[in-house]
Design a protein around this motif. Structure first.
Motif, PDB file in Angstrom:
ATOM      1  N   MET A 280       0.843  -1.186   0.000  1.00  0.00           N
ATOM      2  CA  MET A 280       0.000   0.000   0.000  1.00  0.00           C
ATOM      3  C   MET A 280       0.885   1.244   0.000  1.00  0.00           C
ATOM      4  O   MET A 280       1.717   1.425   0.890  1.00  0.00           O
ATOM      5  N   ALA A 295      -2.611   0.435   7.713  1.00  0.00           N
ATOM      6  CA  ALA A 295      -1.227  -0.047   7.744  1.00  0.00           C
ATOM      7  C   ALA A 295      -1.023  -1.021   8.901  1.00  0.00           C
ATOM      8  O   ALA A 295      -0.367  -2.063   8.760  1.00  0.00           O
ATOM      9  N   MET A 311       2.473  -1.422   4.292  1.00  0.00           N
ATOM     10  CA  MET A 311       2.487  -0.061   3.759  1.00  0.00           C
ATOM     11  C   MET A 311       3.900   0.476   3.890  1.00  0.00           C
ATOM     12  O   MET A 311       4.644   0.047   4.778  1.00  0.00           O
TER      13      MET A 311
END
Length: 367
Positions: A280, A295, A311
């Motif tokens: 991400m 996250a 993330m």
């Protein structure tokens, strides 16, 4: 019982101290805005400044002191800059958790913008890599201005000769994010099936092309109006998300770069191979801590499933700028630019990017 009371008192005291420290930090947080009118004398330049958090209306084009390069710095006459989501996050001070670094009540740094391209006007006494007249591009806080200074060993490199200043200015944050997400976090390999969710955006358009340069089979996800554009930059397959949900397809991917965050992690996981990776690099922006929870959820979920989900935040550096310069110069990567604005129109440019429908990058021409 006495022990419990003691713990309760100590806990209450600690909480009160934290609240007091937070209040002091909030009310004492300030910036140099009150000084800028008296300091700015003689050698001036135009720059976008903001003294309060808020909408694009807080951004002002003003005359401020032109910087002088230190011994290890170069002074760049900015010819173009570009807008990133990072800019409007700093402008608004959201998610609020970022204010712990940027300033609780007011922005500590009143300059905005990071991506730039321009011409070296002067160099410090210890600079060896650059000389006046060199055309360069890179990243430095305060890029929405006529001049920036940047350290020689930081994120600055010679501009690809085949790119305009506007094209080069569109590269740094978005392309480095795509490169590091694919190469470092995604560990991309030739022949892998890679999906880019948000393939028509700034990071997405670079991710499609960089993934192809690694020899991957690339699927891009975008809206109807961007299907032809995403296909034209090299995507092997393009999914129109208004007509097809990639998380409900039988197709599985080795790597997914998600710049949108419009599907749950469990839905994204279903589109991955058993050892696939989900990276991400963006997502829904909330006022407090989003996309922090996403996250954290990705980190926790990775502990219990076979896929790697995470993330990351990109790091600007001259080494990756040099790699991108070679990709750009060879024609393997070409910037996609949606709109051009003048320096005085930065508020309008950020307002447009904030709407979330920009195709590729939005650039600022500095005359």
């Amino acid at each position: 019982m006495k022990v419990l009371k003691r713990v309760a008192w100590w806990s209450a005291g600690a909480i009160l101290l934290l609240l007091l420290a937070g209040l002091i930090a909030y009310w004492s947080s300030s910036n140099t805005c009150y000084e800028r009118k008296t300091v700015a004398r003689g050698n001036l330049m135009k720059a976008i400044v903001y003294c309060e958090y808020g909408s694009p209306d807080v951004l002002k084009l003003e005359d401020i002191e032109k910087p002088t390069p230190a011994d290890d710095q170069v002074l760049v006459r900015v010819r173009a800059a570009s807008v990133n989501p990072l800019d409007w996050h700093y402008m608004r001070g959201t998610p609020y958790v970022m204010r712990l670094d940027a300033g609780l009540r007011k922005p500590k740094v009143i300059r905005l913008g990071v991506d730039f391209a321009g011409t070296v006007e002067a160099v410090g006494g210890n600079v060896k890599r650059f000389r006046p007249g060199d055309e360069v591009f890179g990243g430095r806080t305060g890029a929405f201005a006529e001049y920036v200074t940047v350290r020689e060993d930081r994120a600055v490199a010679l501009k690809p000769a085949n790119l305009t200043f506007e094209q080069a200015a569109s590269v740094p944050i978005a392309a480095i994010t795509a490169l590091q997400g694919l190469r470092d976090k995604g560990e991309i390999q030739a022949g892998q099936k890679v999906l880019i969710n948000g393939a028509s955006g700034g990071v997405g358009t670079f991710a499609v092309q960089i993934a192809k340069s690694f020899g991957a089979e690339v699927t891009g996800v975008c809206s109807t109006r961007n299907v032809d554009m995403v296909r034209s930059i090299g995507a092997d397959r393009v999914i129109d998300y208004t007509r097809e949900d990639f998380t409900k397809s039988a197709q599985r991917y080795d790597l997914m770069i998600d710049t949108v965050g419009n599907h749950s992690l469990l839905e994204c996981r279903r589109a991955l191979n058993p050892k696939g990776r989900y990276i991400m690099v963006g997502g829904p922006a909330g006022r407090w801590i989003d996309p922090g929870p996403r996250a954290l959820n990705a980190f926790v979920l990775s502990r219990f499933v076979s896929q790697d989900m995470r993330m990351f935040l990109a790091e600007l550096n001259k080494e990756d700028l040099t790699i991108l310069r070679d990709l750009l110069q060879s024609g393997k990567v070409t910037p996609v630019i949606d709109r051009h604005y003048r320096l005085s129109e930065v508020p309008e440019a950020i307002r447009y990017v904030e709407e979330g429908h920009a195709r590729g990058k939005v650039v600022i021409t500095v005359e």
